[in-house]
Design a protein around this motif. Structure first.
Motif, short mmCIF file in Angstrom:
data_model
loop_
_atom_site.label_atom_id
_atom_site.label_comp_id
_atom_site.label_asym_id
_atom_site.label_seq_id
_atom_site.Cartn_x
_atom_site.Cartn_y
_atom_site.Cartn_z
N ARG A 193 0.73 -1.15 0.02
CA ARG A 193 0.16 0.06 0.06
C ARG A 193 0.80 1.15 0.05
NH1 ARG A 193 -3.22 1.90 3.32
NH2 ARG A 193 -4.56 2.71 1.66
N THR A 194 2.06 1.29 0.55
CA THR A 194 3.05 2.32 0.57
C THR A 194 3.45 2.67 -0.79
OG1 THR A 194 5.02 1.12 1.15
CG2 THR A 194 3.61 1.79 2.88
N GLU A 195 3.56 1.57 -1.69
CA GLU A 195 3.97 2.10 -3.26
C GLU A 195 2.53 2.32 -4.13
OE1 GLU A 195 6.68 -1.19 -4.68
OE2 GLU A 195 7.65 -1.49 -2.71
N PHE A 196 1.79 1.28 -3.82
CA PHE A 196 0.69 1.36 -4.92
C PHE A 196 -0.42 2.44 -4.29
CE2 PHE A 196 0.33 -2.88 -6.87
CZ PHE A 196 1.79 -3.08 -6.71
N GLY A 197 -0.69 2.78 -3.11
CA GLY A 197 -1.49 3.91 -2.66
C GLY A 197 -1.44 5.20 -3.19
N PRO A 198 -0.02 5.69 -3.20
CA PRO A 198 0.23 7.13 -3.84
C PRO A 198 0.01 7.05 -5.41
CG PRO A 198 2.03 6.45 -2.31
CD PRO A 198 1.08 5.16 -2.63
N LEU A 199 -0.07 5.81 -6.03
CA LEU A 199 -0.51 5.86 -7.21
C LEU A 199 -1.96 5.46 -7.64
CD1 LEU A 199 2.51 3.61 -8.44
CD2 LEU A 199 2.34 6.07 -8.64
N ASP A 200 -2.77 5.43 -6.63
CA ASP A 200 -4.28 5.35 -6.61
C ASP A 200 -4.47 3.94 -7.19
OD1 ASP A 200 -4.90 8.20 -6.20
OD2 ASP A 200 -4.69 8.53 -8.09
N VAL A 201 -3.40 3.14 -6.73
CA VAL A 201 -4.13 1.40 -6.55
C VAL A 201 -4.41 1.03 -5.37
CG1 VAL A 201 -3.21 -0.72 -7.35
CG2 VAL A 201 -2.53 1.15 -8.75
N ARG A 202 -5.52 0.55 -5.21
CA ARG A 202 -5.94 0.04 -4.23
C ARG A 202 -5.53 -1.23 -3.85
NH1 ARG A 202 -12.46 1.36 -4.11
NH2 ARG A 202 -12.48 -0.39 -5.61
N VAL A 203 -5.07 -1.58 -2.36
CA VAL A 203 -4.52 -2.88 -1.80
C VAL A 203 -5.30 -3.37 -0.80
CG1 VAL A 203 -2.69 -4.32 -1.16
CG2 VAL A 203 -2.20 -2.43 -2.87
N THR A 204 -5.93 -4.50 -0.82
CA THR A 204 -6.96 -5.16 0.11
C THR A 204 -6.46 -6.44 0.38
OG1 THR A 204 -8.77 -3.75 -0.62
CG2 THR A 204 -9.13 -5.75 0.77
N ASN A 205 -6.19 -6.66 1.98
CA ASN A 205 -5.89 -8.00 2.42
C ASN A 205 -7.12 -8.66 3.17
OD1 ASN A 205 -3.74 -10.05 3.02
ND2 ASN A 205 -4.28 -9.35 5.05
N ILE A 206 -7.57 -9.72 2.48
CA ILE A 206 -8.69 -10.71 3.26
C ILE A 206 -8.07 -11.69 3.92
CG2 ILE A 206 -10.86 -11.65 2.67
CD1 ILE A 206 -11.06 -8.86 1.75
N GLU A 207 -8.70 -11.76 5.33
CA GLU A 207 -8.11 -12.83 6.15
C GLU A 207 -9.45 -13.68 6.58
OE1 GLU A 207 -4.31 -10.88 7.85
OE2 GLU A 207 -5.89 -10.81 9.22
N PRO A 208 -9.81 -14.84 5.85
CA PRO A 208 -10.89 -15.57 6.38
C PRO A 208 -10.40 -16.34 7.44
CG PRO A 208 -10.45 -15.69 3.73
CD PRO A 208 -9.24 -15.24 4.50
N GLY A 209 -11.51 -16.67 8.31
CA GLY A 209 -11.40 -17.76 9.30
C GLY A 209 -11.69 -19.24 8.65
N LEU A 210 -12.29 -20.15 9.66
CA LEU A 210 -12.64 -21.32 9.05
C LEU A 210 -13.65 -21.14 7.83
CD1 LEU A 210 -12.17 -24.27 9.74
CD2 LEU A 210 -14.37 -24.14 11.08
N THR A 211 -13.38 -21.65 6.70
CA THR A 211 -14.11 -21.70 5.42
C THR A 211 -14.29 -23.01 4.72
OG1 THR A 211 -13.15 -19.32 5.17
CG2 THR A 211 -14.44 -20.34 3.25
#
Length: 270
Positions: A193-211
């Motif tokens: 995010r520190t590299e992509f955010g300033p370029l307006d690219v969103r970064v999302t981290n998804i952490e699922p539990g028991l699936t």
């Protein structure tokens, strides 16, 4: 109470049927698309009107899924690839570009879970998890980074979504290496995010539990397999569709909103 439940059920059914119209005409790459969260995400993105490149190792499953989505009016491309192979990832990126052009949504959902005590010395499993869960994700990021940056520069929404795990934070005996790869992916997402955010690219981290996915079927340790089965009996798990819905909702927000990290658990999982 009855009215609220009925409304929630109707909303869920409507979302599953119509998808997220905000995602129409986006171009997505989804790894791990042959099963589980990757497949469910690809289905929902296609239902929402996105062009979807399906990346995974199992060519037969990808071909069937692409045919199904296309028959339903979607736009899907099957691209067999092993993300642990740099040459294969490069070829996959070229195939996606030739068919769909620039990509503006990348979902890294490919992953393997092979738990065993470190004392067992399963170097084969360790290497496979590191190569798939971490290095494989990096290969995909590198392959489509320029696309995301260009899309954002052109004023379009651009998203990178990494599917990590609650195992990035919690400790379970026998899962040390798996959890380490997911912790690394979680931290990588934050750092990107520190590299992509300033370029307006969103970064999302998804952490699922028991699936409920195929990951549990890969466990070859009888004791750990029994423990996992016990968890599923006690805790009604998430479905792959639950995680896909979260990914689609997150990436359908307006461009100036970035959901940095989301932990999603079954209600009964502490």
């Amino acid at each position: 109470m009855t009215t609220t439940t009925a409304t929630a059920a109707t909303t869920t059914a409507t979302t599953a049927t119509t998808g997220y119209p905000q995602l129409a005409d986006r171009t997505a790459v989804v790894t791990g698309a042959a099963s589980g969260m990757g497949e469910a995400t690809a289905r929902l993105l296609a239902a929402s009107g996105a062009r979807v490149a399906l990346l995974a190792r199992r060519a037969d499953r990808l071909a069937d899924l692409a045919a199904e989505l296309t028959a339903a009016g979607g736009r899907a491309l099957a691209v067999p690839v092993d993300v642990t192979d740099q040459g294969a990832v490069d070829a996959a990126a070229a195939a996606v570009h030739a068919a769909f052009g620039r990509v503006d949504l990348v979902v890294n959902a490919a992953g393997v879970m092979l738990p065993n005590p470190v004392a067992d010395g399963r170097l084969d499993e360790w290497q496979r998890m590191v190569d798939t869960n971490l290095t494989g994700a990096l290969r995909v990021v590198a392959a489509f980074r320029a696309d995301l940056v260009a899309a954002a520069a052109a004023g379009r929404t651009a998203d990178l979504v990494n599917v990590s795990s609650i195992g990035a934070h919690l400790t379970f005996p026998g899962y040390a290496v798996y959890s380490a790869t997911k912790a690394a992916l979680t931290h990588l997402s934050a750092a990107l995010r520190t590299e992509f955010g300033p370029l307006d690219v969103r970064v999302t981290n998804i952490e699922p539990g028991l699936t409920e996915t195929e990951l549990g079927s890969h466990v070859d340790n009888p004791e750990l397999a029994a423990q996992l089965d016990g968890m599923f009996r006690v805790i009604p798990p998430l479905t792959a569709e639950d995680v896909a819905d979260l990914i689609a909702w997150t990436t359908s927000r307006r461009p100036g909103v970035n959901l940095r990290q989301a932990v999603v658990l079954p209600t009964r999982q502490a």
